[in-house]
Write an enzyme that holds these catalytic residues in place. Structure first.
Site, mmCIF file in Angstrom:
data_model
loop_
_atom_site.group_PDB
_atom_site.id
_atom_site.type_symbol
_atom_site.label_atom_id
_atom_site.label_comp_id
_atom_site.label_asym_id
_atom_site.label_seq_id
_atom_site.Cartn_x
_atom_site.Cartn_y
_atom_site.Cartn_z
ATOM 1 N N GLU A 3 28.576 2.368 -14.910
ATOM 2 C CA GLU A 3 27.840 1.540 -15.575
ATOM 3 C C GLU A 3 28.650 0.616 -16.198
ATOM 4 O OE1 GLU A 3 26.962 5.206 -17.906
ATOM 5 O OE2 GLU A 3 27.246 4.792 -15.933
ATOM 6 N N ASP A 43 30.047 -1.579 -21.206
ATOM 7 C CA ASP A 43 29.059 -0.269 -20.730
ATOM 8 C C ASP A 43 27.569 -0.394 -20.967
ATOM 9 O OD1 ASP A 43 29.809 2.654 -19.728
ATOM 10 O OD2 ASP A 43 28.100 2.669 -21.232
ATOM 11 N N ILE A 44 26.887 -0.242 -20.150
ATOM 12 C CA ILE A 44 25.495 -0.066 -20.412
ATOM 13 C C ILE A 44 25.032 1.114 -21.330
ATOM 14 C CG2 ILE A 44 22.982 -0.166 -19.374
ATOM 15 C CD1 ILE A 44 24.213 -1.438 -16.831
#
Length: 334
Positions: free
Chosen positions: A249, A205-206
């Site tokens: 994301e 996950d960003i």
């Protein structure tokens, strides 16, 4: 002339003249001079002997970029040299081999297949839908005469492939979407379960992506999603390793035949590759550069645990990485 008409119209003609193949080659050439079908005729089992020749019409020779001799024959080897040997082409060749062997072994009289070929002069790639049929056999069952015709389905095939691609890939990152990612994961899961091998998952996950979107806008956010996805993909080295956009994301990496130690090393490689890009994030963030958090899980598939549970373990590990500071990798259970 409709597809198959030539084959059907001349079937009796060829049966009755099976021992005098060369005597009517000139008539074959004349009959097919204006044909827009691809037509081939083989004697005996010359399709399997690359040192032999077989007859094809002028249209086929032109499509292949091969010169026929004065009798309208081309070398079998020259024909095979036009086959495209990428993953898709090789898969089609395997189907062709199986279909041809069925005819050769007297199991079938007619078969149909698609081949991916390349013109030897222009390098144009095209797809041919072939029907191959046995017309006569020797008493021992070996093929005496067989032939086939095909049509160029390149435009139809490419449109179908484009539709399949759009259905299976995320439009922003051009990576596998969640649905088709699962379709491929299920195959890898089954193989690892059968062979009693590890399979590892990395959920990514960003970090603070919402801040990035708020600061730079959604267009720039989409660009970063694609950039991050490409970096993850380039961090993997094996053909069977999978990566796709899981949602928002989030990205999911699947590593068949990989232990938890090996998966951790790859996860750290991905994390460092992303951070070393030095993508400016946001003044409000605790870090100047864009980073990712990763969770890793690993299992030998069995009836005691499901695929969904194993992915969920990687997801939980990823959220733990966020809770304890972000920009790090956490292994589930540690």
């Amino acid at each position: 002339m409709l597809r198959g008409d030539f084959m059907e119209k001349n079937k009796v003609f060829f049966d009755e003249n099976s021992n005098t193949f060369t005597s009517y080659i000139s008539e074959l050439n004349e009959r097919t001079i204006n044909s827009r079908e691809i037509i081939v005729w083989f004697r005996n089992e010359e399709m399997f002997d690359t040192s032999k020749y077989f007859w094809c019409n002028n249209y086929m020779a032109g499509k292949l970029g091969i010169q026929r001799n004065d009798k309208g024959l081309i070398r079998t080897q020259d024909y095979y040299n036009t086959f495209v040997l990428d993953d898709e082409g090789n898969e089609m060749i395997e189907t062709l081999k199986k279909a041809s062997l069925q005819l050769k072994n007297n199991n079938e009289t007619k078969t149909q297949y698609i081949v991916k070929l390349q013109n030897q002069e222009t390098k144009e790639v095209f797809y041919i839908d072939f029907i191959l049929e046995v017309f006569d056999r020797f008493p021992d069952g070996k093929i005496k005469i067989w032939g086939g015709n095909g049509i160029d389905i390149s435009e139809t095939f490419k449109r179908r492939k484009k539709i399949e691609y759009l259905a299976s890939h995320d439009p922003v990152t051009n990576m596998l979407n969640r649905r088709y990612l699962y379709k491929n994961i299920n195959k890898l899961w089954s193989h690892c379960k059968r062979d009693r091998k590890f399979i590892s998952f990395i959920m990514i996950d960003i970090d603070d992506f919402k801040m990035y979107n708020d600061n730079f806008g959604h267009i720039e956010g989409d660009r970063i999603l694609k950039f991050v996805g490409n970096t993850i993909f380039e961090s993997l080295s094996r053909p069977l390793d999978l990566v796709g956009r899981y949602g928002g994301e989030e990205f999911l990496v699947v590593l068949p035949d990989t232990s938890i130690e090996g998966a951790y090393i790859i996860a750290e490689k991905i994390r460092n590759n992303i951070y070393s890009l030095k993508i400016e994030k946001n003044r409000e963030s605790t870090r100047k550069n864009l980073s990712i958090s990763l969770g890793v899980s690993c299992v030998i598939p069995s009836d005691e645990i499901t695929l969904e549970e194993t992915i969920d373990c990687a997801d939980k590990a990823m959220y733990k990485a966020k809770e304890i500071g972000k920009n790090r990798t956490v292994i589930y259970g540690e």
